[in-house]
Design a protein around this motif. Structure first.
Motif, PDB file in Angstrom:
ATOM      1  N   PRO A 186     -10.104   4.034   2.474  1.00 33.18           N
ATOM      2  CA  PRO A 186     -11.097   3.477   1.253  1.00 33.18           C
ATOM      3  C   PRO A 186     -10.229   2.394   0.386  1.00 33.18           C
ATOM      4  O   PRO A 186     -10.810   2.129  -0.458  1.00 33.18           O
ATOM      5  N   PHE A 187      -9.293   2.041   0.839  1.00 31.91           N
ATOM      6  CA  PHE A 187      -8.371   0.966  -0.120  1.00 31.91           C
ATOM      7  C   PHE A 187      -8.704  -0.466   0.169  1.00 31.91           C
ATOM      8  O   PHE A 187      -8.803  -0.761   1.481  1.00 31.91           O
ATOM      9  N   PRO A 188      -9.287  -1.211  -0.728  1.00 33.56           N
ATOM     10  CA  PRO A 188      -9.357  -2.701  -0.753  1.00 33.56           C
ATOM     11  C   PRO A 188      -8.571  -3.276   0.224  1.00 33.56           C
ATOM     12  O   PRO A 188      -8.839  -4.378   0.732  1.00 33.56           O
ATOM     13  N   TRP A 189      -7.387  -3.211  -0.148  1.00 40.49           N
ATOM     14  CA  TRP A 189      -6.217  -3.977   0.482  1.00 40.49           C
ATOM     15  C   TRP A 189      -5.923  -4.055   1.769  1.00 40.49           C
ATOM     16  O   TRP A 189      -5.565  -5.064   2.738  1.00 40.49           O
ATOM     17  N   VAL A 190      -6.586  -3.001   2.553  1.00 45.34           N
ATOM     18  CA  VAL A 190      -6.560  -2.620   4.094  1.00 45.34           C
ATOM     19  C   VAL A 190      -7.277  -3.629   4.700  1.00 45.34           C
ATOM     20  O   VAL A 190      -6.960  -4.269   5.634  1.00 45.34           O
TER      21      VAL A 190
END
Length: 126
Positions: free
Chosen positions: A38-42
């Motif tokens: 769920p992390f945007p940086w991924v």
């Protein structure tokens, strides 16, 4: 004295087990199913996700197996030190992305790793 040592050993194995489960799980998630994270940086850094997944997997293995198998138990200490540096890097990363509210978990992991260093280095000296 022996009861205190046995209790400390139980707490150390519990901390190491928690760290191992956490890092093996996150390592597998980052390597095999990064699109479900769920992390945007991924999505912004796919190579960083794979790299950190590999590092996480190695940390999960290194925090338990050297001590468990009594093969180079110092590797558990080195892994714990590496986890602290990894969490410092994660904290820096979050702060630079204005995600400072997300560093509490990283600090908790650092405390667990420091506890393992403290406890296992005492045991190696004894």
């Amino acid at each position: 004295m022996q009861k205190k040592s046995k209790t400390l050993n139980i707490f150390l194995w519990t901390a190491q087990g928690l760290l191992a489960v956490l890092f093996v799980w996150t390592g597998f998630m980052k390597i095999f199913t990064p699109d479900q994270l769920p992390f945007p940086w991924v999505k912004e850094n796919p190579n960083l996700v794979l790299f950190t997944g590999f590092i996480d997997l190695m940390a999960g293995i290194g925090i338990v197996f050297p001590a468990l198998l009594q093969l180079k138990p110092n590797l558990t200490l080195y892994t714990s030190i590496g986890i602290i540096f990894l969490m410092l890097a994660a904290i820096t990363f979050h702060i630079l992305r204005n995600e400072g509210k997300d560093i509490g978990f990283n600090i908790f992991i650092m405390i667990l790793a420091a506890f393992v260093i403290w406890g296992r280095s005492r045991k190696l000296k004894a």
